[in-house]
Design a protein around this motif. Structure first.
Motif, PDB file in Angstrom:
ATOM      1  N   ALA A   1       0.841  -1.206   0.000  1.00  0.00           N
ATOM      2  CA  ALA A   1       0.000   0.000   0.000  1.00  0.00           C
ATOM      3  C   ALA A   1       0.875   1.256   0.000  1.00  0.00           C
ATOM      4  O   ALA A   1       0.534   2.269  -0.630  1.00  0.00           O
ATOM      5  N   ALA A   2       2.001   1.201   0.718  1.00  0.00           N
ATOM      6  CA  ALA A   2       2.908   2.356   0.738  1.00  0.00           C
ATOM      7  C   ALA A   2       3.536   2.563  -0.649  1.00  0.00           C
ATOM      8  O   ALA A   2       3.699   3.712  -1.100  1.00  0.00           O
ATOM      9  N   LEU A   3       3.871   1.463  -1.320  1.00  0.00           N
ATOM     10  CA  LEU A   3       4.415   1.578  -2.687  1.00  0.00           C
ATOM     11  C   LEU A   3       3.356   2.177  -3.611  1.00  0.00           C
ATOM     12  O   LEU A   3       3.629   3.115  -4.368  1.00  0.00           O
ATOM     13  N   ALA A   4       2.136   1.661  -3.517  1.00  0.00           N
ATOM     14  CA  ALA A   4       1.047   2.184  -4.346  1.00  0.00           C
ATOM     15  C   ALA A   4       0.795   3.653  -3.994  1.00  0.00           C
ATOM     16  O   ALA A   4       0.653   4.504  -4.884  1.00  0.00           O
TER      17      ALA A   4
ATOM     18  N   ALA B   1      -4.057   0.794  -3.090  1.00  0.00           N
ATOM     19  CA  ALA B   1      -4.157  -0.637  -3.416  1.00  0.00           C
ATOM     20  C   ALA B   1      -3.214  -1.353  -2.478  1.00  0.00           C
ATOM     21  O   ALA B   1      -2.186  -0.795  -2.091  1.00  0.00           O
ATOM     22  N   ASP B   2      -3.579  -2.574  -2.048  1.00  0.00           N
ATOM     23  CA  ASP B   2      -2.645  -3.295  -1.187  1.00  0.00           C
ATOM     24  C   ASP B   2      -2.112  -4.561  -1.845  1.00  0.00           C
ATOM     25  O   ASP B   2      -1.503  -5.394  -1.195  1.00  0.00           O
ATOM     26  N   ASN B   3      -2.347  -4.688  -3.153  1.00  0.00           N
ATOM     27  CA  ASN B   3      -1.696  -5.763  -3.908  1.00  0.00           C
ATOM     28  C   ASN B   3      -1.477  -5.275  -5.337  1.00  0.00           C
ATOM     29  O   ASN B   3      -2.150  -4.350  -5.805  1.00  0.00           O
ATOM     30  N   LEU B   4      -0.518  -5.901  -6.018  1.00  0.00           N
ATOM     31  CA  LEU B   4      -0.113  -5.368  -7.325  1.00  0.00           C
ATOM     32  C   LEU B   4      -1.164  -5.565  -8.408  1.00  0.00           C
ATOM     33  O   LEU B   4      -1.223  -4.777  -9.349  1.00  0.00           O
TER      34      LEU B   4
END
Ligand code: GLU
Length: 296
Positions: A260-263, A270-273
């Motif tokens: 989620a931090a990357l998104a 989002a918490d998944n790719l």
């Protein structure tokens, strides 16, 4: 489209590395393209197989997948040798200090090789080679460039021109080794990569690489240089900044929070790719660096 991620296995991937990997994956997969993986382990002193395995495991953990096997640059000697054989090159005997001193001359451009060894006669070369051999050192091999600048396009930054000097193709010194600019071009071409998404710290090398594509008769890929992640002092994020590697972040936070931090760093929730991919709009990627604080 064929994209790729090409980490150097010299330590665990941190938030900035992961963000670049995710962006490269998103750009490729968004257009339904393939994604390749390559381990850039030409620098034997700084690379390790363990580190490569950890990096690949980390990428899989966050949901980055790739097509086909992983290409290791340490297995590519024959391909690099063949490419160098097709280029106009010369040996260079300069030490780092020689180059620094020559760069202080009135007409020298800092950071560019001033051409000290370009026009040496064979007699001088024999002497210089002997001097180096006595110190158990190898000469470097440089490209005899016919241009001083080369143009390329970057999807985020537009049409650019960058300086090209007689850059190194084979590193000299105590242990000879292939140079990054050579290996990256030969391998991207070999892996069929036509979209290079990577950190904008590499923009300064891109003109040299685009010129090499031209010399080797290859088509230049699309370049997308994405902004780096900075720490809260405005410096490029590094491992010394604390809990920044995936493994460190996962000590305190669940994987969904890290993703989620990357998104979030890209402006998405989002918490998944796969959810992130569904929302991803390449037109929204800007050129401003992201400042990392912490994953909570
Ligand atoms: N191996 C380089 C790095 O980890 C990336 C090279 C590239 O993407 O062209 O910084």
């Amino acid at each position: 489209m064929v994209g790729r991620y090409a980490p150097s296995p010299s330590g665990d991937l941190h938030f900035g590395n992961l963000r670049t990997a995710v962006l490269a994956w998103l750009f490729a997969r968004h257009g339904g393209g393939a994604f390749r993986m390559r381990v850039e382990d030409i620098d034997e002193q700084r690379s390790s197989v363990e580190s490569a395995h950890r990096q690949l495991e980390d990428l899989r953990t966050i949901g980055v997948d790739w097509d086909g096997g992983v290409l290791y640059q340490s297995t590519r000697d024959a391909a690099y040798r063949e490419a160098v054989g097709r280029l106009d090159t010369y040996e260079c005997y300069c030490s780092r200090r020689d180059i620094q001193e020559a760069s202080r001359a009135p007409h020298a451009v800092p950071g560019l090789y001033p051409g000290t060894c370009r026009d040496l006669g064979e007699g001088e070369r024999v002497v210089k080679r002997g001097e180096l051999a006595a110190q158990k050192r190898y000469p470097a091999l440089r490209l005899r460039a016919q241009v001083s600048a080369y143009e390329f396009d970057d999807r985020l930054r537009g049409h650019l021109s960058g300086e090209v000097d007689d850059f190194i193709l084979v590193r000299g010194g105590r242990e000879p080794g292939w140079a990054y600019n050579l290996a990256v071009v030969v391998d991207d071409a070999f892996q069929g990569v036509d979209q290079v998404v990577r950190g904008d710290d590499l923009l300064g090398s891109t003109a040299r690489q685009a010129y090499l594509y031209h010399l080797l008769g290859l088509t230049t890929p699309e370049y997308v240089h994405v902004p780096l992640v900075l720490n809260d002092h405005g410096q490029r994020l590094a491992k010394r900044d604390g809990a920044v590697t995936l493994r460190q972040m996962l000590v305190d936070a669940p994987l969904t929070h890290v993703v989620a931090a990357l998104a979030g760093s890209l402006g998405y929730r989002a918490d998944n790719l796969s959810d992130l991919l569904a929302d991803f709009d390449p037109g929204r990627v800007g050129t401003k660096p992201f400042v990392f604080t912490a994953v909570s």
